[in-house]
Structures are given as C-alpha cells and as structure tokens.
Design an enzyme around this catalytic site. Structure first.
Site, PDB file in Angstrom:
ATOM      1  N   SER A 131       3.111  -0.308   6.076  1.00 51.31           N
ATOM      2  CA  SER A 131       4.255   0.124   6.900  1.00 51.31           C
ATOM      3  C   SER A 131       5.314  -0.964   7.043  1.00 51.31           C
ATOM      4  CB  SER A 131       3.769   0.590   8.276  1.00 51.31           C
ATOM      5  OG  SER A 131       2.937  -0.393   8.851  1.00 51.31           O
ATOM      6  N   ASP A 152      -6.214  -6.506   4.865  1.00 50.40           N
ATOM      7  CA  ASP A 152      -5.555  -5.206   4.795  1.00 50.40           C
ATOM      8  C   ASP A 152      -5.584  -4.548   6.166  1.00 50.40           C
ATOM      9  OD1 ASP A 152      -6.317  -2.196   2.824  1.00 50.40           O
ATOM     10  OD2 ASP A 152      -4.780  -2.637   4.309  1.00 50.40           O
ATOM     11  N   GLY A 153      -4.347  -4.308   6.674  1.00 51.67           N
ATOM     12  CA  GLY A 153      -4.254  -3.581   7.936  1.00 51.67           C
ATOM     13  C   GLY A 153      -3.451  -4.352   8.968  1.00 51.67           C
ATOM     14  N   SER A 179       0.855  -1.198   0.000  1.00 50.57           N
ATOM     15  CA  SER A 179       0.000   0.000   0.000  1.00 50.57           C
ATOM     16  C   SER A 179       0.887   1.244   0.000  1.00 50.57           C
ATOM     17  CB  SER A 179      -0.858  -0.012   1.268  1.00 50.57           C
ATOM     18  OG  SER A 179      -1.263   1.301   1.582  1.00 50.57           O
ATOM     19  N   ASP A 188      -4.572   3.646  -1.811  1.00 46.69           N
ATOM     20  CA  ASP A 188      -5.575   3.931  -0.769  1.00 46.69           C
ATOM     21  C   ASP A 188      -6.170   5.316  -0.976  1.00 46.69           C
ATOM     22  OD1 ASP A 188      -3.612   2.136   1.571  1.00 46.69           O
ATOM     23  OD2 ASP A 188      -5.635   1.656   0.909  1.00 46.69           O
ATOM     24  N   GLY A 209      -8.186   4.130   7.508  1.00 47.33           N
ATOM     25  CA  GLY A 209      -7.851   5.556   7.631  1.00 47.33           C
ATOM     26  C   GLY A 209      -6.371   5.812   7.738  1.00 47.33           C
ATOM     27  N   GLY A 262       0.055   1.651   9.734  1.00 44.65           N
ATOM     28  CA  GLY A 262       0.781   1.453  11.000  1.00 44.65           C
ATOM     29  C   GLY A 262      -0.076   1.104  12.195  1.00 44.65           C
ATOM     30  N   HIS A 307      -8.395   1.054  -3.627  1.00 41.98           N
ATOM     31  CA  HIS A 307      -9.245   0.841  -2.451  1.00 41.98           C
ATOM     32  C   HIS A 307      -9.925   2.170  -2.131  1.00 41.98           C
ATOM     33  CE1 HIS A 307      -9.337  -0.216   2.167  1.00 41.98           C
ATOM     34  NE2 HIS A 307     -10.533  -0.111   1.639  1.00 41.98           N
TER      35      HIS A 307
HETATM   36  C1  DX5 Z   1      -5.698   1.622   6.126  1.00 44.72           C
HETATM   37  C2  DX5 Z   1      -5.330   1.293   4.696  1.00 44.72           C
HETATM   38  C3  DX5 Z   1      -4.311   0.204   4.645  1.00 44.72           C
HETATM   39  C4  DX5 Z   1      -3.014   0.624   5.253  1.00 44.72           C
HETATM   40  C5  DX5 Z   1      -2.157  -0.584   5.457  1.00 44.72           C
HETATM   41  O1  DX5 Z   1      -6.819   2.413   6.121  1.00 44.72           O
HETATM   42  O2  DX5 Z   1      -6.462   0.839   3.997  1.00 44.72           O
HETATM   43  O3  DX5 Z   1      -4.049  -0.181   3.282  1.00 44.72           O
HETATM   44  O4  DX5 Z   1      -2.373   1.541   4.419  1.00 44.72           O
HETATM   45  O5  DX5 Z   1      -1.063  -0.128   6.159  1.00 44.72           O
HETATM   46  P1  DX5 Z   1      -0.414  -1.057   7.273  1.00 44.72           P
HETATM   47  O6  DX5 Z   1       0.031  -2.294   6.516  1.00 44.72           O
HETATM   48  O7  DX5 Z   1       0.717  -0.239   7.793  1.00 44.72           O
HETATM   49  O8  DX5 Z   1      -1.477  -1.348   8.276  1.00 44.72           O
END
Ligand code: DX5
Length: 215
Positions: A197, A174-175, A11, A37, A145, A148, A66
């Site tokens: 992240s 995701d997340g 992402s 994103d 949102g 990390g 997304h």
């Molecule tokens: C959060 C995003 C995710 C995020 C993932 O709202 O939709 O795609 O960027 O980041 P990490 O992998 O750091 O949780």
C-alpha cells in the site's frame, strides 16, 4: 550479509488490478522483484489471484511468489511454469519436516529459489529443520491476508535473532513496510522488503521505492 543491497519487492495485492499491466510498468526501473500474493481464502481469510491473472503480466521484474495457501505443493508447478524466481510457502501450512524438505527441493528442481515464511506469532525455532535448505526467510510483520495493515514492531526481535544466527541468509519482511518502518527492518537485519500500500498508494512510485532503500 551486511551492506548487501536491499531488495525491494512491491506487492501487487495493493495495485489497481483493473490496470495491472500499467501498475507494474510504473514500478519497473526502480523495483527489484514483483511480489505475487497468492491467497486461497482458507489459510488466510482473503482470496487473491493465481497464474491465470499473473501469466498475462509483461515485465522483466522477477516474480516472487508468496503462497499463503493451505496446500502449497499443489501450486508450485504452475508458478514454476511461468518462470517464478522465488517461491515462498508458510511454515504454518507445512509442519512435517520431510514434507517441507521435499517441497523445498521441488521448488529448487523447478529452477526457483525456495523461501519459508513465519507469521508474527511463529518463533524462529519452528524452522530449524529447514533453515540450511532455504534461500530466503520471510518474517511477516502483519498477520497475512490483507494489505494496509499496521506494522507489528514485536517481530523486529525475531529479525535480529535470525540475522545474528544466519548472517548470510536473505531475510525478507512483509507487512506494513513504509518509509517509517523500513529503516527499523534494515537496522534489525532484513535485506529484502515487501511493500504494497505504501508504494501503490504513492503518486511517485519510484520515490516511494527509493525511500525504502535508504538506511
Ligand atoms: C499481506 C501480504 C502483504 C501485503 C503487504 O498478507 O502478504 O504482501 O500485501 O501490503 P502492505 O505493504 O500494504 O502491508
């Protein structure tokens, strides 16, 4: 979908946007997709970027868009125009079944695959009406949102339920996905992992991406 190759979609929300082209180049050759994103500061508390930023990226990686926005139908055309491979909108943003079906068809007519996303508190049954029309189900393991955030383990039950009910569906998570949580996601039945992240925070992005694939 057992034993299908795991797709890794870094992402760019967690990339250094001041050198975005370089950041994307650093994951080419190991990532499968590039997750974009899109946040409107309304559906989620953060504001990110639109096609004016994304269209400048030169890459062979397919764009996985997304849409964390309140009116996803307003955003589809511009991402179709820049050749998005997949476009995912949130079930919480489009609640009416006919509207969901029309949006899915619009995305497909534009040559992209269509995904629907579920926030951690949204149950799988919420998308019973469109499950046969979508190409991808995104099960969020954080509240959308920000990058990390901490991985929410409770969503693994929803992933297991989805995999049991829909053996051939692409299930994306995701997340908070990193080398510790990725095996749990795969074990639960996800075959497409978004990670921000963990990948962009690593000096060796290729090794980070490869570590997510190992089961
Ligand atoms: C959060 C995003 C995710 C995020 C993932 O709202 O939709 O795609 O960027 O980041 P990490 O992998 O750091 O949780």
């Amino acid at each position: 979908m057992p034993n299908s190759p795991i797709i890794i979609a870094p992402s760019i929300l967690s990339a250094d946007l001041g050198k975005l082209q370089e950041e994307v180049a650093s994951i080419e050759g190991s990532a499968d997709w590039l997750q974009i994103d899109v946040m409107d500061g309304h559906f989620v508390p953060n504001l990110s970027f639109g096609t004016s930023v994304i269209k400048g990226i030169k890459t062979s990686l397919p764009f996985d868009v997304h849409l964390m926005v309140s009116n996803p139908a307003d955003r589809v055309d511009e991402f179709i125009d820049i050749g998005a491979k997949n476009i995912t909108f949130h079930a919480e943003a489009v609640k009416e079944s006919d509207t969901r079906q029309a949006l899915i068809q619009k995305i497909k007519d534009g040559g992209a695959t269509a995904g629907i996303a579920l926030n951690p508190d949204t149950s799988l049954s919420e998308v019973d009406d469109v499950i046969d029309s979508i190409d991808l189900l995104l099960i969020m393991s954080v509240n959308p949102g920000f990058g990390g955030q901490e991985f929410i383990e409770d969503v693994l039950g929803k992933v297991k339920e989805a995999r049991e009910k829909y053996p051939d569906l692409m299930i994306q998570m995701d997340g908070g996905v990193d080398d510790k949580t990725a095996p749990k996601c795969i074990e639960a039945g996800a075959n497409n992992l978004v990670s921000g992240s963990f990948i962009f925070g690593s000096a060796d992005r290729k090794a980070a991406i490869d570590s997510l694939r190992s089961q």
